[in-house]
Design a protein around this motif. Structure first.
Motif, PDB file in Angstrom:
ATOM      1  N   LEU A  28      33.466 -24.526  -3.932  1.00 31.72           N
ATOM      2  CA  LEU A  28      32.613 -25.100  -5.003  1.00 31.72           C
ATOM      3  C   LEU A  28      33.230 -26.367  -4.843  1.00 31.72           C
ATOM      4  CD1 LEU A  28      32.934 -22.452  -8.181  1.00 31.72           C
ATOM      5  CD2 LEU A  28      30.633 -22.874  -6.799  1.00 31.72           C
ATOM      6  N   ILE A  29      34.351 -26.722  -4.164  1.00 32.55           N
ATOM      7  CA  ILE A  29      34.799 -28.146  -5.155  1.00 32.55           C
ATOM      8  C   ILE A  29      34.375 -28.936  -3.884  1.00 32.55           C
ATOM      9  CG2 ILE A  29      36.635 -29.583  -3.959  1.00 32.55           C
ATOM     10  CD1 ILE A  29      38.412 -27.115  -6.006  1.00 32.55           C
ATOM     11  N   THR A  30      34.012 -29.722  -3.685  1.00 24.58           N
ATOM     12  CA  THR A  30      33.091 -30.257  -2.721  1.00 24.58           C
ATOM     13  C   THR A  30      33.394 -32.171  -2.052  1.00 24.58           C
ATOM     14  OG1 THR A  30      31.792 -31.696  -4.870  1.00 24.58           O
ATOM     15  CG2 THR A  30      30.627 -29.702  -4.057  1.00 24.58           C
ATOM     16  N   ILE A  31      34.352 -31.467  -1.791  1.00 22.93           N
ATOM     17  CA  ILE A  31      35.185 -32.503  -1.542  1.00 22.93           C
ATOM     18  C   ILE A  31      35.923 -31.869  -0.103  1.00 22.93           C
ATOM     19  CG2 ILE A  31      36.028 -33.567  -3.807  1.00 22.93           C
ATOM     20  CD1 ILE A  31      38.829 -32.462  -2.585  1.00 22.93           C
ATOM     21  N   ASP A  32      36.733 -33.441   0.625  1.00 23.14           N
ATOM     22  CA  ASP A  32      37.045 -32.603   2.003  1.00 23.14           C
ATOM     23  C   ASP A  32      38.205 -32.124   2.152  1.00 23.14           C
ATOM     24  OD1 ASP A  32      34.747 -34.131   3.447  1.00 23.14           O
ATOM     25  OD2 ASP A  32      35.785 -35.827   3.916  1.00 23.14           O
ATOM     26  N   ALA A  33      37.465 -30.386   3.452  1.00 23.32           N
ATOM     27  CA  ALA A  33      38.775 -30.177   3.763  1.00 23.32           C
ATOM     28  C   ALA A  33      40.189 -30.266   3.249  1.00 23.32           C
ATOM     29  CB  ALA A  33      38.965 -28.629   4.885  1.00 23.32           C
ATOM     30  N   GLU A  34      40.583 -31.543   4.211  1.00 17.13           N
ATOM     31  CA  GLU A  34      41.649 -32.253   3.882  1.00 17.13           C
ATOM     32  C   GLU A  34      42.368 -32.668   3.069  1.00 17.13           C
ATOM     33  OE1 GLU A  34      39.409 -33.028   5.888  1.00 17.13           O
ATOM     34  OE2 GLU A  34      39.657 -33.487   7.745  1.00 17.13           O
ATOM     35  N   ASN A  35      41.266 -33.731   1.771  1.00 14.93           N
ATOM     36  CA  ASN A  35      41.760 -34.275   0.496  1.00 14.93           C
ATOM     37  C   ASN A  35      41.626 -32.911  -0.352  1.00 14.93           C
ATOM     38  OD1 ASN A  35      40.057 -35.787   2.410  1.00 14.93           O
ATOM     39  ND2 ASN A  35      39.133 -36.521   0.703  1.00 14.93           N
ATOM     40  N   LEU A  36      40.941 -31.959  -0.618  1.00 13.46           N
ATOM     41  CA  LEU A  36      41.321 -30.343  -1.329  1.00 13.46           C
ATOM     42  C   LEU A  36      42.938 -29.774  -1.260  1.00 13.46           C
ATOM     43  CD1 LEU A  36      38.480 -27.410  -1.947  1.00 13.46           C
ATOM     44  CD2 LEU A  36      41.120 -27.301  -2.157  1.00 13.46           C
ATOM     45  N   VAL A  37      43.771 -29.941  -0.240  1.00 16.61           N
ATOM     46  CA  VAL A  37      44.494 -29.096   0.316  1.00 16.61           C
ATOM     47  C   VAL A  37      45.443 -30.316  -0.104  1.00 16.61           C
ATOM     48  CG1 VAL A  37      46.339 -28.514   2.274  1.00 16.61           C
ATOM     49  CG2 VAL A  37      43.835 -28.036   2.674  1.00 16.61           C
ATOM     50  N   TRP A  38      45.299 -31.532  -0.234  1.00 15.94           N
ATOM     51  CA  TRP A  38      46.648 -32.416  -0.428  1.00 15.94           C
ATOM     52  C   TRP A  38      46.788 -32.238  -1.596  1.00 15.94           C
ATOM     53  CZ3 TRP A  38      46.415 -37.071  -3.226  1.00 15.94           C
ATOM     54  CH2 TRP A  38      47.849 -37.675  -3.381  1.00 15.94           C
ATOM     55  N   TYR A  39      45.455 -32.325  -2.980  1.00 13.57           N
ATOM     56  CA  TYR A  39      45.679 -32.335  -3.778  1.00 13.57           C
ATOM     57  C   TYR A  39      45.642 -30.947  -4.717  1.00 13.57           C
ATOM     58  CZ  TYR A  39      42.847 -36.575  -5.007  1.00 13.57           C
ATOM     59  OH  TYR A  39      42.518 -37.946  -5.400  1.00 13.57           O
ATOM     60  N   ARG A  40      45.770 -29.866  -3.696  1.00 14.31           N
ATOM     61  CA  ARG A  40      46.063 -29.159  -4.242  1.00 14.31           C
ATOM     62  C   ARG A  40      47.705 -28.616  -4.432  1.00 14.31           C
ATOM     63  NH1 ARG A  40      44.788 -23.245  -0.838  1.00 14.31           N
ATOM     64  NH2 ARG A  40      45.633 -21.199  -3.120  1.00 14.31           N
ATOM     65  N   MET A  41      48.510 -28.747  -3.336  1.00 16.99           N
ATOM     66  CA  MET A  41      49.453 -29.053  -2.285  1.00 16.99           C
ATOM     67  C   MET A  41      50.486 -29.913  -3.461  1.00 16.99           C
ATOM     68  SD  MET A  41      49.670 -28.462   1.139  1.00 16.99           S
ATOM     69  CE  MET A  41      51.378 -27.934   1.588  1.00 16.99           C
ATOM     70  N   LEU A  42      49.771 -31.115  -4.088  1.00 21.17           N
ATOM     71  CA  LEU A  42      50.561 -31.923  -4.880  1.00 21.17           C
ATOM     72  C   LEU A  42      50.089 -31.330  -6.005  1.00 21.17           C
ATOM     73  CD1 LEU A  42      51.401 -34.809  -5.525  1.00 21.17           C
ATOM     74  CD2 LEU A  42      49.467 -35.388  -5.674  1.00 21.17           C
ATOM     75  N   LEU A  43      49.467 -31.008  -6.849  1.00 18.20           N
ATOM     76  CA  LEU A  43      49.516 -30.204  -7.947  1.00 18.20           C
ATOM     77  C   LEU A  43      49.885 -29.189  -7.942  1.00 18.20           C
ATOM     78  CD1 LEU A  43      45.762 -30.943  -8.584  1.00 18.20           C
ATOM     79  CD2 LEU A  43      47.681 -32.098  -9.745  1.00 18.20           C
ATOM     80  N   ALA A  44      49.658 -28.051  -7.153  1.00 18.34           N
ATOM     81  CA  ALA A  44      50.863 -26.996  -7.096  1.00 18.34           C
ATOM     82  C   ALA A  44      52.353 -27.330  -6.746  1.00 18.34           C
ATOM     83  CB  ALA A  44      50.301 -25.716  -5.662  1.00 18.34           C
ATOM     84  N   GLY A  45      52.982 -28.461  -6.668  1.00 19.17           N
ATOM     85  CA  GLY A  45      53.982 -29.066  -6.275  1.00 19.17           C
ATOM     86  C   GLY A  45      54.462 -29.471  -7.264  1.00 19.17           C
ATOM     87  N   ILE A  46      53.959 -29.950  -8.538  1.00 20.20           N
ATOM     88  CA  ILE A  46      54.328 -30.526  -9.437  1.00 20.20           C
ATOM     89  C   ILE A  46      54.777 -29.281 -10.579  1.00 20.20           C
ATOM     90  CG2 ILE A  46      53.077 -31.559 -11.808  1.00 20.20           C
ATOM     91  CD1 ILE A  46      52.239 -33.973  -9.682  1.00 20.20           C
ATOM     92  N   PHE A  47      53.084 -28.310 -10.500  1.00 22.68           N
ATOM     93  CA  PHE A  47      53.246 -27.138 -10.978  1.00 22.68           C
ATOM     94  C   PHE A  47      54.607 -26.137 -11.442  1.00 22.68           C
ATOM     95  CE2 PHE A  47      48.806 -27.116 -11.905  1.00 22.68           C
ATOM     96  CZ  PHE A  47      49.157 -27.967 -13.080  1.00 22.68           C
ATOM     97  N   LEU A  48      55.146 -26.530  -9.796  1.00 22.98           N
ATOM     98  CA  LEU A  48      56.690 -25.250  -9.604  1.00 22.98           C
ATOM     99  C   LEU A  48      57.793 -26.279  -9.457  1.00 22.98           C
ATOM    100  CD1 LEU A  48      55.411 -23.872  -6.092  1.00 22.98           C
ATOM    101  CD2 LEU A  48      56.217 -22.584  -7.637  1.00 22.98           C
ATOM    102  N   GLY A  49      58.022 -27.527  -9.301  1.00 24.64           N
ATOM    103  CA  GLY A  49      58.647 -28.202  -9.727  1.00 24.64           C
ATOM    104  C   GLY A  49      59.375 -27.852 -11.616  1.00 24.64           C
ATOM    105  N   GLY A  50      57.998 -28.126 -11.965  1.00 24.83           N
ATOM    106  CA  GLY A  50      58.630 -28.102 -13.628  1.00 24.83           C
ATOM    107  C   GLY A  50      58.745 -26.501 -14.190  1.00 24.83           C
ATOM    108  N   PHE A  51      58.289 -25.226 -12.658  1.00 25.70           N
ATOM    109  CA  PHE A  51      58.981 -24.276 -13.298  1.00 25.70           C
ATOM    110  C   PHE A  51      59.956 -24.314 -13.058  1.00 25.70           C
ATOM    111  CE2 PHE A  51      60.227 -20.197 -11.234  1.00 25.70           C
ATOM    112  CZ  PHE A  51      59.742 -19.420 -12.909  1.00 25.70           C
ATOM    113  N   ILE A  52      60.531 -24.788 -11.608  1.00 27.27           N
ATOM    114  CA  ILE A  52      62.218 -24.476 -11.244  1.00 27.27           C
ATOM    115  C   ILE A  52      63.178 -25.931 -11.612  1.00 27.27           C
ATOM    116  CG2 ILE A  52      64.040 -25.666  -9.637  1.00 27.27           C
ATOM    117  CD1 ILE A  52      61.374 -25.346  -7.739  1.00 27.27           C
ATOM    118  N   VAL A  53      62.348 -26.793 -12.898  1.00 25.06           N
ATOM    119  CA  VAL A  53      63.346 -27.523 -14.085  1.00 25.06           C
ATOM    120  C   VAL A  53      63.671 -26.998 -15.215  1.00 25.06           C
ATOM    121  CG1 VAL A  53      63.467 -29.281 -15.432  1.00 25.06           C
ATOM    122  CG2 VAL A  53      62.842 -29.437 -12.815  1.00 25.06           C
TER     123      VAL A  53
END
Length: 295
Positions: A28-53
């Motif tokens: 459903l997400i209409t962007i390139d696979a590389e862009n999608l993964v970059w955003y996914r890993m960046l946002l998920a990393g931020i969420f996980l960082g908050g969880f660790i803190v």
């Protein structure tokens, strides 16, 4: 205790359902696979960082382990890029049916990583799975390029899972994953800098894409990972493995009803997919009884 186990089992099914839904979001997400993964890993990393803190965990890891995490992060990034690429050029059903081969590849690669002998029944079940895959490819040859990307993705997925199996034994899973996601973002960013992809268009997306990305990064990535670790503390590996094998089933059924159109495959495809899934489950059942005999 019994109620806790039932709750964990239901939570596990929810997690597997969420994993199956990940492929739908990718379609459903209409962007390139590389862009999608970059955003996914960046946002998920931020969420996980908050969880660790929030959990007051330490971010410290040994230098030797840190470099291993960087390498695994690269594998995860490539795994997801190939995964979403496969979905975009074929469809969800084809990609997830190929992902059922993960158990077969694991049976071949696990002995190399953990120094055990190859089990004959794993190879036997693997050959049956290949037969089911051949049936799928015989009638869905137009999706062959998608199959190649899906195969590359699942092999990389098995590799980083086996490596993580050793890393998680000594470190907090959330901390390990945080560094792996950060490494993935770093490698993709370097590639994007050489490609000149970081421009106004890269950060300009529709509201729909932003919402879907946030759901993908938070619920399907950060939450599903931490929840799966908690569930594994209560349920047996056998139960977890069998339930996880339902991911392609959930994903293919969801794709059929949500996406429709190109997700409606031939009868032979569904026969091949059923052969693959049933064989993977039988492999788990057989392994369970083999292990009980040894006790």
């Amino acid at each position: 205790m019994r109620n806790d186990n039932l709750k964990s089992y239901l939570n596990l099914h929810l997690i597997v359902f969420i994993w199956g839904f990940t492929a739908i979001l990718g379609a459903l997400i209409t962007i390139d696979a590389e862009n999608l993964v970059w955003y996914r890993m960046l946002l998920a990393g931020i969420f996980l960082g908050g969880f660790i803190v929030f959990k007051k965990q330490s971010f410290k890891v040994p230098v030797k382990e840190f470099f291993k995490l960087i390498f695994v992060g690269l594998l995860i990034a490539l795994h997801w890029i190939f995964f979403f690429k496969a979905i975009h050029i074929s469809n969800v059903s084809i990609t997830l049916s190929i992902f059922s081969l993960g158990a077969f590849f694991a049976s071949l690669l696990e002995p190399i990583f953990y120094g055990r002998k190859i089990l004959w029944y794993e190879v036997f079940f693997g050959l049956i799975i290949i037969g089911g895959l051949a049936l799928i490819l015989n009638v869905e040859i137009k999706y062959l390029n998608g199959v190649y990307f899906a195969l590359a993705s699942i092999i990389l997925g098995v590799l980083f899972t086996l490596m993580n199996g050793k890393l998680i034994a000594d470190h907090e899973p959330s901390v390990i994953t945080f560094y792996e996601f950060a490494a993935g973002v770093f490698f993709i960013s370097v590639y994007f800098l050489f490609q000149g992809k970081f421009n106004a268009d890269f950060f300009s997306m529709s509201l729909n894409n932003w919402v879907l990305l946030l759901v993908l990064a938070s619920v399907c990535t950060a939450y599903a990972f931490t929840a799966s670790v908690k569930v594994m503390q209560r349920l047996t590996p056998y139960t977890v493995m069998l339930t996880t094998n339902l991911e392609p089933v959930y994903g293919i059924v969801l794709a059929y009803f949500i996406l429709g159109g190109k997700e409606k495959m031939s009868t032979e495809f569904y026969i091949g997919a059923v052969i693959i899934v049933i064989t993977v489950i039988l492999n788990g059942v057989f392994k369970h009884y083999q292990n009980k005999k040894k006790v």
